[in-house]
Design an enzyme around this catalytic site. Structure first.
Site, short mmCIF file in Angstrom:
data_model
loop_
_atom_site.label_atom_id
_atom_site.label_comp_id
_atom_site.label_asym_id
_atom_site.label_seq_id
_atom_site.Cartn_x
_atom_site.Cartn_y
_atom_site.Cartn_z
CG HIS A 1 -1.81 1.13 1.54
ND1 HIS A 1 -2.81 1.34 0.76
CD2 HIS A 1 -1.66 2.33 2.38
CE1 HIS A 1 -3.54 2.43 0.95
NE2 HIS A 1 -2.61 3.27 1.78
CD GLU A 2 1.99 3.48 3.68
OE1 GLU A 2 2.20 4.81 3.13
OE2 GLU A 2 0.92 3.43 4.52
CG HIS B 1 0.33 6.04 -0.65
ND1 HIS B 1 -0.86 6.88 -1.05
CD2 HIS B 1 -0.16 5.43 0.29
CE1 HIS B 1 -1.72 6.53 -0.26
NE2 HIS B 1 -1.61 5.55 0.84
#
Length: 63
Positions: A15-16, A19
């Protein structure tokens, strides 16, 4: 890291990284930098007005 299982940790990391790949963080960082800069300028002008201004008597003597 001890609170998450290995699968959950991989999900959080993915997820990070998404980003970073999508440049979400870059846009947020630039926006925060502009906000901080404008706040700093506003505070500097405010303090300069309070501390560096001329008194009424000094202004009349110059004019």
């Amino acid at each position: 890291m001890q609170l998450l299982s290995e699968r959950e940790l991989r999900g959080v990391l993915a997820h990070e990284i998404a980003h970073i790949k999508n440049r979400d963080i870059l846009v947020s960082t630039i926006a925060a930098a502009f906000a901080s800069g404008s706040t700093w300028v506003a505070h500097a002008v405010s303090f300069a007005g309070m501390l560096g201004g001329q008194s009424d008597e000094e202004a009349r003597a110059i004019a």
